[in-house]
Design a protein around this motif. Structure first.
Motif, mmCIF file in Angstrom:
data_model
loop_
_atom_site.group_PDB
_atom_site.id
_atom_site.type_symbol
_atom_site.label_atom_id
_atom_site.label_comp_id
_atom_site.label_asym_id
_atom_site.label_seq_id
_atom_site.Cartn_x
_atom_site.Cartn_y
_atom_site.Cartn_z
ATOM 1 N N PRO A 183 87.772 25.126 34.331
ATOM 2 C CA PRO A 183 89.244 25.248 34.209
ATOM 3 C C PRO A 183 89.799 26.539 33.778
ATOM 4 O O PRO A 183 90.858 27.028 34.173
ATOM 5 N N ARG A 186 90.124 28.558 36.997
ATOM 6 C CA ARG A 186 91.476 27.945 37.734
ATOM 7 C C ARG A 186 92.424 28.656 37.064
ATOM 8 O O ARG A 186 93.464 28.863 37.783
ATOM 9 N N ARG A 187 92.642 28.710 35.662
ATOM 10 C CA ARG A 187 93.813 29.365 35.398
ATOM 11 C C ARG A 187 93.794 30.670 35.585
ATOM 12 O O ARG A 187 95.098 31.403 35.893
ATOM 13 N N ASP A 190 95.299 31.229 38.833
ATOM 14 C CA ASP A 190 96.605 31.243 38.983
ATOM 15 C C ASP A 190 97.341 32.471 38.529
ATOM 16 O O ASP A 190 98.359 33.264 39.186
ATOM 17 N N ARG A 194 99.647 35.562 40.718
ATOM 18 C CA ARG A 194 101.250 35.806 40.274
ATOM 19 C C ARG A 194 101.302 37.429 40.220
ATOM 20 O O ARG A 194 102.052 37.926 39.959
ATOM 21 N N PHE A 205 95.704 29.419 48.703
ATOM 22 C CA PHE A 205 97.188 29.246 48.789
ATOM 23 C C PHE A 205 97.956 29.705 47.465
ATOM 24 O O PHE A 205 97.262 30.130 46.603
ATOM 25 N N LEU A 206 99.211 29.804 47.662
ATOM 26 C CA LEU A 206 99.963 30.451 46.629
ATOM 27 C C LEU A 206 99.973 29.455 45.445
ATOM 28 O O LEU A 206 99.749 28.071 45.700
ATOM 29 N N THR A 207 100.355 29.926 44.208
ATOM 30 C CA THR A 207 100.633 29.038 43.063
ATOM 31 C C THR A 207 102.256 28.964 42.811
ATOM 32 O O THR A 207 102.842 30.020 43.282
ATOM 33 N N ALA A 208 102.792 28.100 41.948
ATOM 34 C CA ALA A 208 104.064 28.336 41.450
ATOM 35 C C ALA A 208 104.463 29.298 40.741
ATOM 36 O O ALA A 208 103.417 30.048 40.160
ATOM 37 N N LYS A 211 107.039 30.114 34.672
ATOM 38 C CA LYS A 211 108.216 29.595 34.020
ATOM 39 C C LYS A 211 109.090 30.817 33.598
ATOM 40 O O LYS A 211 108.496 31.873 32.939
#
Lengths: 212, 209
Positions: A183, A186-187, A190, A194, A205-208, A211
């Motif tokens: 985990p 995985r973070r 991300d 970014r 793949f891209l991440t969101a 926020k």
């Protein structure tokens, strides 16, 4: 102008491509197909680099071969103090993760090339070796997060260590190694995705967006 | 190891904003994500459209968007809100992903594959010290006796352990220390981490064939 010898599906080339884009360094791409034509074994490419492996850059006559040396060269030349460290412990820490990236390439990367690149290897040994390194990286990053550190090295800015390891981690599932048990890795993936200038390659793949 | 029992599947801090956590419980893959309002969603890790894992999808704060063809699912209900191939029509109400029960408590996120009979019962304080999870390639039944014999390093407080059965061949140890000492928690975390990694080595030693 830099000439970058690369293959779109090569994860070691991806590490270099990421840094070129993140530093906004102009370059000309020269495609060298690894599979199926094995263009890297052609005499013209061997004349550039006797090892006949990707990636390679030619920076106005300065030839550098291999992901880690190219990352170090580009970062030291264009972004010393941020992407590349110069003080003593940080330099050693960067080097530590550059060597771990090579181990990932030889394990998780070998498994991926076995599954999708028609390069047979001892798959169970590759998986076992990848698990060992990924477990270590995941634990390292978990403790980094505990200390409010985002990157592999305890520096406020990401370093070439992050970019050297990232392609092998983000593509390991193509070689049959799930990231589900990792985990913290995985973070971290991300966070790398970014970074300004990040770009994908096939299988990534891209991440969101964060926020706001 | 009942499907009707609460199991921890993540640490609360495993779920930062705009992240999708990849979990597994009793063989069931889960996509776990925190919406911007803090709500934790535990869903089957599968898009209803083409079956791709939602754990590679995009946590956009209120909705999870599938990476492949952009189907969107709303937080809490998992109802499909948008299908890009049909921009004019609202998706049918019955299109909703499978959701699992969830409780965020004691620094952990708990779920169950089937409806648990009761609320989660533990004697833990609200905010214990949560150890790093240790994923083990060995069944929970192998790990259980090793954990029962766990000797806390440095004569410190004994953690309370939960074993998350990920599937029949693997599990995750999740430990919490109810009343940690006020200082040196990082050193304490490292001590337990090292001891639990050694325990993992033992658990993963397969008997000679």
């Amino acid at each position: 102008m830099i000439t970058f010898y690369e293959d779109a599906l090569c994860e070691n080339c991806y590490a270099v491509r990421l840094l070129l884009h993140m530093l906004a360094v102009p370059y000309t791409s020269h495609f060298v197909e690894l599979y199926p034509s094995r263009a890297n074994l052609q005499p013209w490419f061997r004349a550039i680099t006797p090892l006949a492996e990707l990636p390679v850059i030619d920076d106005d006559g300065v030839i550098i071969a291999g992901a880690a040396p190219i990352l170090v060269y580009l970062a030291a030349k264009h972004a010393s103090g941020t992407w590349y460290a110069t003080d003593t412990p940080a330099l050693a820490q960067v080097t530590h993760f550059l060597t771990l990236a090579e181990r990932l390439s030889a394990t998780a990367g070998a498994a991926r090339r076995h599954e999708s690149g028609f390069a047979p290897t001892d798959l169970s040994a590759a998986h076992a070796g990848a698990t060992r390194v990924l477990r270590g990286l995941d634990a390292h990053l978990w403790f980094a997060e505990q200390q409010s550190q985002a990157w592999l090295c305890p520096t406020p800015h990401p370093t070439v260590a992050d970019l050297a390891c990232f392609p092998h981690v983000i593509l390991c599932e193509e070689g049959g190694t799930s990231r589900q048990p990792y985990p913290a890795l995985r973070r971290w993936c991300d966070r790398v995705k970014r970074l300004p200038g990040f770009l994908v390659m096939p299988g990534v793949f891209l991440t969101a967006p964060p926020k706001t | 190891m009942s499907a009707h029992a609460w199991h921890p599947i993540a640490a609360a801090r495993d779920l930062p904003p705009r992240h999708v956590f990849h979990a597994k419980l009793l063989g069931q893959e889960l996509a776990v994500w925190r919406a911007d309002d803090g709500y934790v969603n535990v869903w089957e890790n599968r898009c209803l459209h083409r079956g791709v894992r939602l754990s590679i999808g995009l946590n956009e704060g209120q909705e999870l968007k599938c990476q492949y063809h952009g189907w969107r699912y709303a937080s809490r209900t998992a109802g499909c809100t948008y299908i890009p191939a049909h921009p004019e029509g609202a998706p049918a109400r019955r299109i909703a992903n499978r959701i699992f029960p969830v409780i965020e408590r004691h620094g952990l996120v708990w779920s169950a594959l089937e409806t648990p009979p009761d609320d989660l019962q533990t004697s833990l304080p609200p905010d214990p010290l949560v150890l790093r999870e240790i994923a083990i390639d060995a069944p929970a039944a192998i790990v259980e006796p090793l954990l029962a014999a766990y000797d806390p390093p440095g004569h410190g407080p004994r953690p309370i352990f939960f074993i998350q059965p990920t599937d029949s061949e693997s599990c995750v140890i999740r430990g919490v220390i109810p009343e940690p000492p006020p200082t040196d928690t990082l050193a304490l975390l490292r001590l337990h981490d090292a001891a639990l990694c050694a325990l993992r080595d033992l658990a993963e030693q397969r008997p000679a064939a």
